[in-house]
Design a protein around this motif. Structure first.
Motif, mmCIF file in Angstrom:
data_model
loop_
_atom_site.group_PDB
_atom_site.id
_atom_site.type_symbol
_atom_site.label_atom_id
_atom_site.label_comp_id
_atom_site.label_asym_id
_atom_site.label_seq_id
_atom_site.Cartn_x
_atom_site.Cartn_y
_atom_site.Cartn_z
ATOM 1 N N ASN A 214 0.824 -1.220 0.000
ATOM 2 C CA ASN A 214 0.000 0.000 0.000
ATOM 3 C C ASN A 214 0.858 1.271 0.000
ATOM 4 O O ASN A 214 0.584 2.232 0.721
ATOM 5 N N GLY A 215 1.929 1.249 -0.752
ATOM 6 C CA GLY A 215 2.774 2.441 -0.914
ATOM 7 C C GLY A 215 3.752 2.676 0.214
ATOM 8 O O GLY A 215 4.427 3.697 0.243
ATOM 9 N N GLU A 216 3.826 1.743 1.176
ATOM 10 C CA GLU A 216 4.740 1.954 2.310
ATOM 11 C C GLU A 216 5.662 0.763 2.525
ATOM 12 O O GLU A 216 5.296 -0.382 2.221
ATOM 13 N N LEU A 217 6.838 1.077 3.073
ATOM 14 C CA LEU A 217 7.779 0.023 3.432
ATOM 15 C C LEU A 217 7.425 -0.449 4.835
ATOM 16 O O LEU A 217 7.393 0.354 5.776
ATOM 17 N N VAL A 218 7.119 -1.731 4.959
ATOM 18 C CA VAL A 218 6.634 -2.241 6.253
ATOM 19 C C VAL A 218 7.330 -3.546 6.634
ATOM 20 O O VAL A 218 7.753 -4.316 5.773
ATOM 21 N N ALA A 219 7.381 -3.785 7.952
ATOM 22 C CA ALA A 219 7.954 -5.036 8.465
ATOM 23 C C ALA A 219 6.917 -6.147 8.311
ATOM 24 O O ALA A 219 5.707 -5.869 8.240
ATOM 25 N N PRO A 220 7.360 -7.411 8.277
ATOM 26 C CA PRO A 220 6.376 -8.510 8.210
ATOM 27 C C PRO A 220 5.541 -8.536 9.489
ATOM 28 O O PRO A 220 6.065 -8.252 10.573
ATOM 29 N N ILE A 221 4.260 -8.868 9.366
ATOM 30 C CA ILE A 221 3.342 -8.755 10.501
ATOM 31 C C ILE A 221 3.811 -9.579 11.702
ATOM 32 O O ILE A 221 3.813 -9.103 12.830
ATOM 33 N N GLN B 252 -2.918 -8.315 3.494
ATOM 34 C CA GLN B 252 -2.788 -6.835 3.488
ATOM 35 C C GLN B 252 -2.528 -6.328 2.069
ATOM 36 O O GLN B 252 -3.068 -5.306 1.649
ATOM 37 N N ALA B 253 -1.671 -7.053 1.351
ATOM 38 C CA ALA B 253 -1.359 -6.638 -0.022
ATOM 39 C C ALA B 253 -2.595 -6.770 -0.919
ATOM 40 O O ALA B 253 -2.869 -5.902 -1.754
ATOM 41 N N VAL B 254 -3.354 -7.847 -0.713
ATOM 42 C CA VAL B 254 -4.579 -8.033 -1.510
ATOM 43 C C VAL B 254 -5.559 -6.891 -1.212
ATOM 44 O O VAL B 254 -6.168 -6.309 -2.126
ATOM 45 N N ASN B 255 -5.685 -6.521 0.070
ATOM 46 C CA ASN B 255 -6.591 -5.420 0.433
ATOM 47 C C ASN B 255 -6.150 -4.123 -0.237
ATOM 48 O O ASN B 255 -6.969 -3.355 -0.751
ATOM 49 N N ALA B 256 -4.832 -3.893 -0.247
ATOM 50 C CA ALA B 256 -4.305 -2.673 -0.878
ATOM 51 C C ALA B 256 -4.600 -2.682 -2.378
ATOM 52 O O ALA B 256 -5.002 -1.667 -2.965
ATOM 53 N N CYS B 257 -4.429 -3.843 -2.988
ATOM 54 C CA CYS B 257 -4.712 -3.978 -4.428
ATOM 55 C C CYS B 257 -6.173 -3.649 -4.722
ATOM 56 O O CYS B 257 -6.488 -2.946 -5.687
ATOM 57 N N LYS B 258 -7.059 -4.182 -3.865
ATOM 58 C CA LYS B 258 -8.497 -3.981 -4.110
ATOM 59 C C LYS B 258 -8.849 -2.498 -4.089
ATOM 60 O O LYS B 258 -9.683 -2.031 -4.857
ATOM 61 N N GLN B 259 -8.200 -1.774 -3.178
ATOM 62 C CA GLN B 259 -8.464 -0.334 -3.073
ATOM 63 C C GLN B 259 -7.952 0.432 -4.293
ATOM 64 O O GLN B 259 -8.540 1.414 -4.703
ATOM 65 N N ALA B 260 -6.830 -0.059 -4.842
ATOM 66 C CA ALA B 260 -6.166 0.695 -5.913
ATOM 67 C C ALA B 260 -6.659 0.313 -7.308
ATOM 68 O O ALA B 260 -6.513 1.077 -8.268
ATOM 69 N N GLN B 261 -7.236 -0.866 -7.385
ATOM 70 C CA GLN B 261 -7.508 -1.518 -8.670
ATOM 71 C C GLN B 261 -8.312 -0.678 -9.662
ATOM 72 O O GLN B 261 -7.903 -0.476 -10.804
ATOM 73 N N LYS B 262 -9.452 -0.158 -9.179
ATOM 74 C CA LYS B 262 -10.383 0.495 -10.094
ATOM 75 C C LYS B 262 -9.764 1.761 -10.695
ATOM 76 O O LYS B 262 -9.803 1.987 -11.908
ATOM 77 N N LYS C 146 -0.448 4.374 -4.423
ATOM 78 C CA LYS C 146 -0.469 3.350 -3.350
ATOM 79 C C LYS C 146 -1.240 2.107 -3.778
ATOM 80 O O LYS C 146 -2.330 2.224 -4.348
ATOM 81 N N GLY C 147 -0.692 0.956 -3.471
ATOM 82 C CA GLY C 147 -1.420 -0.300 -3.675
ATOM 83 C C GLY C 147 -1.371 -0.852 -5.087
ATOM 84 O O GLY C 147 -1.788 -1.984 -5.326
ATOM 85 N N VAL C 148 -0.859 -0.060 -6.030
ATOM 86 C CA VAL C 148 -0.815 -0.529 -7.419
ATOM 87 C C VAL C 148 0.212 -1.645 -7.567
ATOM 88 O O VAL C 148 0.009 -2.619 -8.286
ATOM 89 N N ILE C 149 1.322 -1.469 -6.870
ATOM 90 C CA ILE C 149 2.296 -2.564 -6.823
ATOM 91 C C ILE C 149 2.689 -2.838 -5.375
ATOM 92 O O ILE C 149 2.948 -1.906 -4.604
ATOM 93 N N ASN C 150 2.701 -4.102 -5.036
ATOM 94 C CA ASN C 150 3.052 -4.530 -3.678
ATOM 95 C C ASN C 150 4.116 -5.617 -3.801
ATOM 96 O O ASN C 150 4.004 -6.495 -4.656
ATOM 97 N N ILE C 151 5.136 -5.529 -2.949
ATOM 98 C CA ILE C 151 6.245 -6.492 -3.052
ATOM 99 C C ILE C 151 6.386 -7.220 -1.720
ATOM 100 O O ILE C 151 6.579 -6.581 -0.675
ATOM 101 N N LEU C 152 6.265 -8.529 -1.776
ATOM 102 C CA LEU C 152 6.360 -9.351 -0.568
ATOM 103 C C LEU C 152 7.587 -10.235 -0.668
ATOM 104 O O LEU C 152 7.772 -10.938 -1.663
ATOM 105 N N HIS C 153 8.401 -10.199 0.378
ATOM 106 C CA HIS C 153 9.612 -11.019 0.405
ATOM 107 C C HIS C 153 9.366 -12.290 1.214
ATOM 108 O O HIS C 153 8.508 -12.317 2.096
ATOM 109 N N GLY C 154 10.185 -13.297 0.925
ATOM 110 C CA GLY C 154 10.094 -14.539 1.696
ATOM 111 C C GLY C 154 10.254 -15.740 0.797
ATOM 112 O O GLY C 154 10.389 -15.618 -0.419
ATOM 113 N N SER C 155 10.221 -16.910 1.416
ATOM 114 C CA SER C 155 10.490 -18.132 0.654
ATOM 115 C C SER C 155 9.269 -18.553 -0.159
ATOM 116 O O SER C 155 8.148 -18.096 0.084
#
Ligand code: NDP
Length: 485
Positions: free
Chosen positions: A9-16, A45-55, A196-205
């Motif tokens: 959602n446009g912000e750099l955040v720590a994993p929950i 959270q990323a899916v929620n951000a996408c939904k807000q930005a999508q339209k 915000k929310g147009v692109i979301n990047i999730l790190h991890g295995s």
């Protein structure tokens, strides 16, 4: 120690749930940063951000999307030196290569699809006096992009750019092994003003975040680049969900080198040098690298000697050293895998005619994952070393006597990504190209790329095509509208 953050959602955040994993520098074998081990909560959270930005993103005029993507390309270009250095540290590739290939192409990918956004069009089918059909090409919605470690930002942007240009919102997962440039890219998205929310990047295995991303019901399409086994596992999960998917997978690429490619001394030198490049660039860790070299028998002895001389001259060293031509393999696990194929080659009756050894450097690179460029001779097509993807600085060479024979070798594996043919006979080149079971054939060249062309493999090398309009079509749904007069 630096902690990489997710971009949601446009912000750099720590994993929950605060879980991190170690990120190693291949040249030193030491942990140098930590990566979020994201899970389904971060994904939601990323899916929620996408939904807000999508339209809003989908409804934006394509010109506006294009302008924003151009700003992002500029930001990448301005940060190209920082990105090249980060890629060299994170991946182990020589910095000169990271600069010329990775940084450059990442900006070029975004710029290319920023242009495509304004050029993409759809068809109309006229029915004369009866009516007319026109086809809308509409964005799919939320799409997942998963990329591997070998060309980290290059392949990451290659997927994200067409997805965004065609009006989708994206959740992207870089490889856990090389996350750093995707993290820097998050910052560049903020700088460029990507909404915000147009692109979301999730790190991890793959297990903790790749799998949940693939299976999330709101993620409607998956664009994946990686190994064939992972591709199969992903397809088996999402095919029953009837999602759209594109899979760019492994390869076992042949180079077919005919005597008439070396009619002059100059041509001989050029062909040797290009063949060395196609086999060993990025320590052989490019999906398009050739790992099976077939050389016409009349040329074989001379070519072999020159090739060995050429690769023995490659400077192996610290990826951050400007002079280095051959860096480290990406991880200890990958090093072990590649090295095991050198041992296997000997068990299968092969002879190592160049390299074959671990390299121990001094100073900060003492514990790095360095392996000599290696050439193996005397193996048949049916042995494991010639059948399985090694994905390192190891190739086999073999002589051949006829076009038919070499075609049989070239097509004789389960893979079909890229082949190259080296000959001055145009008719032969064409005949070969039409019979080679590969998605890409280069003639007297290798890795000469035009981003408009279809890119991808056949057989176990993948499903679907990337590049140019193919990518724009993949990331859109065709809707036909029929009007009866
Ligand atoms: P992998 O298949 O191991 O991984 C690719 C990506 O998928 C990584 O981000 C990985 O995450 C993730 N992943 C792993 N398991 C899953 C899962 N179950 N669900 C979803 N995502 C998952 O490939 P590598 O990273 O080892 O890359 C090397 C391979 O990529 C080689 O086979 C090479 O040929 C191929 N490749 C193909 C190209 C092409 O265009 N055809 C181009 C470049 C490479 P993580 O690493 O974090 O576990």
């Amino acid at each position: 120690m630096e902690k990489i953050q997710n971009y949601i959602n446009g912000e750099l955040v720590a994993p929950i749930d605060g879980q991190y994993i170690d990120n190693y520098e291949p040249a030193t074998g030491k942990v140098y940063s930590r990566i979020p081990e994201s899970n389904h909560q971060d994904l939601q959270q990323a899916v929620n951000a996408c939904k807000q930005a999508q339209k809003e993103w989908a409804n934006l005029a394509s010109e506006q999307r294009s302008i924003l993507l151009m700003k992002l390309a500029d930001a990448i270009e301005n940060a190209s030196e920082e990105l090249a250095k980060a890629e060299a540290i994170d991946n182990g590739k020589p910095i000169a290569l990271a600069r010329a290939v990775d940084s450059y192409r990442s900006a070029a990918n975004i710029r290319f699809f920023a242009n495509a956004a304004t050029q993409f069009s759809s068809e109309a089918h006229d029915m004369g006096a009866v009516g007319v059909n026109y086809t809308l090409r509409q964005p799919i919605g939320i799409v997942g992009c998963i990329s591997p470690w070998n060309l980290p930002l290059y392949l990451f942007t290659w997927k994200i750019a067409p997805a965004l240009a065609s009006g989708n919102v994206v959740i992207a997962k870089p490889s856990e092994i090389t996350p750093m440039t995707a993290y820097i890219f998050s910052r560049l998205c903020i700088e460029a003003g990507i909404p915000k929310g147009v692109i979301n990047i999730l790190h991890g295995s793959g297990q903790s975040i790749g799998s949940p991303l693939v299976e999330h019901p709101d993620v409607k399409a998956i664009s994946f680049t990686g190994g064939s086994a992972t591709g199969r596992a992903i397809a088996s999960k999402i095919a029953p969900m009837l999602k759209k998917y594109s899979l760019e997978l492994g390869g076992k690429n042949p180079a077919l080198i005919f005597e008439d490619s070396c009619n002059t001394e100059q041509d001989f030198d050029k062909t040797v040098s290009e063949v060395a490049r196609l086999a060993f660039s990025n320590q052989g860790q490019i999906c398009l690298c050739g790992s099976r070299l077939y050389i016409e028998r009349k040329l074989y002895p001379r070519f072999k000697v020159a090739l060995v001389k050429s690769i023995n001259a490659l400077k192996i060293g610290d990826p951050l050293n400007e002079e280095t031509q051959h860096g480290a393999l990406v991880s200890q696990a990958h090093f072990n895998k590649v090295y095991s194929y050198i041992e296997l080659a000997e068990q299968e009756g092969g002879t190592i005619i160049a390299g074959g050894n671990k390299v121990k450097l001094s100073g900060r690179c003492e514990q790095g994952y360095f392996l000599q460029p290696t050439i193996i001779e005397g193996l048949t097509i049916d042995c494991r070393v010639n059948q399985e993807e090694i994905f390192g600085p190891v190739c086999t060479i073999q002589p051949f006597d006829s076009d038919e024979e070499v075609l049989g070798y070239a097509n004789g594996t389960e893979y079909g990504l890229a082949a190259s043919v080296w000959s001055s006979n145009v008719s032969r080149c064409h005949q070969m190209s039409s019979q080679l079971e590969f998605g890409i054939v280069w003639i007297n060249s290798w890795l000469l790329r035009d981003l408009r062309t279809p890119f991808g493999g056949v057989k176990s090398s993948g499903v679907g095509r990337e590049g140019g309009l193919e990518a724009m079509r993949f990331f859109t749904e065709a809707k036909n509208v029929c009007i009866k007069y």
